[in-house]
Design a protein around this motif. Structure first.
Motif, mmCIF file in Angstrom:
data_model
loop_
_atom_site.group_PDB
_atom_site.id
_atom_site.type_symbol
_atom_site.label_atom_id
_atom_site.label_comp_id
_atom_site.label_asym_id
_atom_site.label_seq_id
_atom_site.Cartn_x
_atom_site.Cartn_y
_atom_site.Cartn_z
ATOM 1 N N GLY A 98 0.852 -1.178 0.000
ATOM 2 C CA GLY A 98 0.000 0.000 0.000
ATOM 3 C C GLY A 98 0.887 1.226 0.000
ATOM 4 N N PHE A 99 0.358 2.336 -0.523
ATOM 5 C CA PHE A 99 1.125 3.582 -0.488
ATOM 6 C C PHE A 99 0.152 4.699 -0.134
ATOM 7 N N VAL A 100 0.268 5.170 1.099
ATOM 8 C CA VAL A 100 -0.602 6.251 1.563
ATOM 9 C C VAL A 100 0.148 7.561 1.376
ATOM 10 N N ARG A 101 -0.408 8.407 0.527
ATOM 11 C CA ARG A 101 0.299 9.644 0.182
ATOM 12 C C ARG A 101 -0.117 10.809 1.055
ATOM 13 N N GLN A 102 0.776 11.786 1.130
ATOM 14 C CA GLN A 102 0.517 12.963 1.961
ATOM 15 C C GLN A 102 -0.771 13.653 1.514
ATOM 16 N N ASN A 103 -0.868 13.857 0.207
ATOM 17 C CA ASN A 103 -2.038 14.498 -0.340
ATOM 18 C C ASN A 103 -3.002 13.414 -0.833
#
Lengths: 235, 258
Positions: B92-97
């Motif tokens: 998973g990749f949870v991005r800042q924006n």
């Protein structure tokens, strides 16, 4: 020195180097050796600033150990915490080492009973058992049940401290490190903590503690170690 | 305690032309471990994360990942299709924006369901039930399942992004400043949620943050970066309470009660 010690410090030394203060070197303790067997309670004595709390933090791996060995018996064998990699230390904390300070690190939004139960689950306790045991401990420590579901941020110092003790004692750890866990408790609650510590000793735990209150210290200590003897030789 | 790590990074280095992004980064990560990468802007932490997510190709070094079949594979040796599948299902990749990590024109349920379909789910009712389940886990009213995230608050969008990323039961989650830019109360709720999910699911996670308090709450281990290099790493509480590197001491002492 008994062979079945749960904790054995072997020539442990620690200093801080303050890079922001021109590299000032502050010796904390030097050449500490002692061991603690099951059922023993070693109380660290000496004036404030002697390094009592720091020594507990070194044994928990919170402060690094510059030299020497800290042998912890985790039931499967001896682990040198001074040399262990982070995940081994995390594992020791999950299975063997409990550390109770006088301060509760409050996590937003999590209620008192859940904070205690979580510590139980982390050590492998069944969720329902942890929940029930957390309630028992809070009750024993006179934390009013109307507070159990509230985050302890707004609790009094004494209430927070009792939540912290429950959190530290819920799981079955063989080694207990207690840093003034009774500092802001009244006599009645101190007596309860003494009882809890005695129960842990009877169960075969090794306890190392710092206690400000003489009555607590006299009640639980099997040995009192004067930490001033470990002041740096250079001093 | 000696099993093969889930992720193994060795000598990872990235140059942008002559300019250094990050240099000689090495670490191992096992299941259930949360590593925080901290440092100020320009320290190279985002470059490192981009290399790990294979969005950037490193100039040197290796990243090995233990696949579900137990084989450790070099990420940059995978074929394009294989790599993309891995990123969409096992990572998973949870991005800042949140807008960068969500499909803003697609419903909340669709944002989650799309990922579930990527791992083979085909039954509409089941996909919708899974999506609804995940919305509940991240504390979004299931009544909002058909709304697009355009109408969501910043905190809700971030929680939806987390649901989208966790719905495939990934083993590794990367997070880039997941709580920054949110109000403090919203941040606390999100931190609590991330902390709880990471523990419950036994995830491995790498969290890039400039906020030492976030690192303290979420991580087991910390790596401190400065000018592209790792200047100190170790147990989170050890690095924060007994920092040995001069720069780490400066960072820690600059924070109000981290």
């Amino acid at each position: 020195m008994s062979m079945n010690a749960l904790v054995r410090l072997d020539h442990v030394s620690k200093a801080f180097t303050l890079h922001l203060r021109g590299g000032v070197h502050l010796d904390v303790v030097s050449d500490v050796s002692f061991s603690v067997a099951p059922g023993e309670c070693v109380v660290l004595g000496g004036p404030s600033g002697a390094g009592k709390s720091s020594l507990l933090k070194i044994i928990y791996g919170n402060y690094r150990c510059d030299s020497g060995h800290i042998w912890i018996n985790d039931g499967a064998g001896q682990v040198d915490l001074a040399r262990a990699e982070p995940r081994r230390i995390i594992d020791l904390r999950r299975t063997t080492l409990a550390y109770v300070s006088q301060f509760l690190r409050v996590i937003p939004r999590i209620g008192a009973q859940e904070i205690v139960a979580e510590a139980g689950r982390e050590s492998g306790m069944d969720a329902a058992v942890a929940q029930a045991r957390a309630g028992e401990l809070l009750e024993m420590l006179n934390v009013p049940s109307r507070l159990w579901h509230l985050p302890p941020a707004t609790f009094s110092g004494g209430e927070q401290q009792r939540v912290n003790i429950a959190r530290g004692l819920i799981a079955d750890r063989r080694v207990l490190l207690l840093d003034e866990p009774t500092a802001s408790l009244d006599a009645r609650n101190r007596a309860i903590v003494v009882e809890l510590i005695e129960a842990k000793k009877r169960a075969g735990c090794a306890v190392i503690g710092v206690f400000h209150d003489e009555d607590v210290r006299d009640a639980v200590a099997t040995t009192v170690l004067d930490v001033t003897q470990y002041a740096a030789i250079a001093a | 305690m000696s099993e093969t790590p889930l992720l193994s990074v060795r000598g990872l280095t990235k140059y942008y032309g002559a300019r250094l992004g990050c240099a000689d980064i090495s670490f191992d990560l096992h299941e259930g471990e949360v590593l925080a990468i901290v440092g100020e802007s320009g320290s190279g932490k985002s470059t490192l994360l981009s290399c790990l997510s294979t969005e950037l190709v490193p100039s040197a070094g290796e990243v090995h990942y233990r696949m579900r079949d137990g084989m450790a594979r070099d990420l940059f040796g995978l074929g394009e299709a294989e790599r993309r599948l891995l990123m969409r299902t096992d990572w998973g990749f949870v991005r800042q924006n949140a807008a960068d990590g969500l499909r803003m024109g697609v419903s909340a349920g669709g944002n989650v369901g799309e990922r579930v379909m990527a791992i083979g789910a085909r039954h509409y009712g089941k996909i919708r039930a899974t999506a609804s389940d995940w919305l509940e886990k991240v504390e979004i009213e299931t009544g909002r399942i058909d709304d697009t995230p355009r109408g969501f608050s910043g905190g809700m969008r971030q929680r939806l992004q987390i649901a989208r990323n966790l719905a495939t039961n990934p083993r590794l989650v990367l997070m880039d400043e997941p709580t920054s830019g949110l109000d403090v109360s919203v941040q606390a709720r999100l931190l609590d949620l991330i902390r709880q999910l990471v523990r419950e699911l036994g995830l491995a996670a790498i969290i890039v943050t400039h906020d030492l308090a976030v690192a303290r709450i979420l991580s087991h281990r910390i790596m401190v970066m400065r000018r592209g290099r790792a200047v100190e790493s170790g147990l989170t509480d050890q690095v924060l309470d007994d920092p040995s590197d001069a720069y780490t001491q400066l960072l820690v002492s600059s924070v109000l009660a981290a």
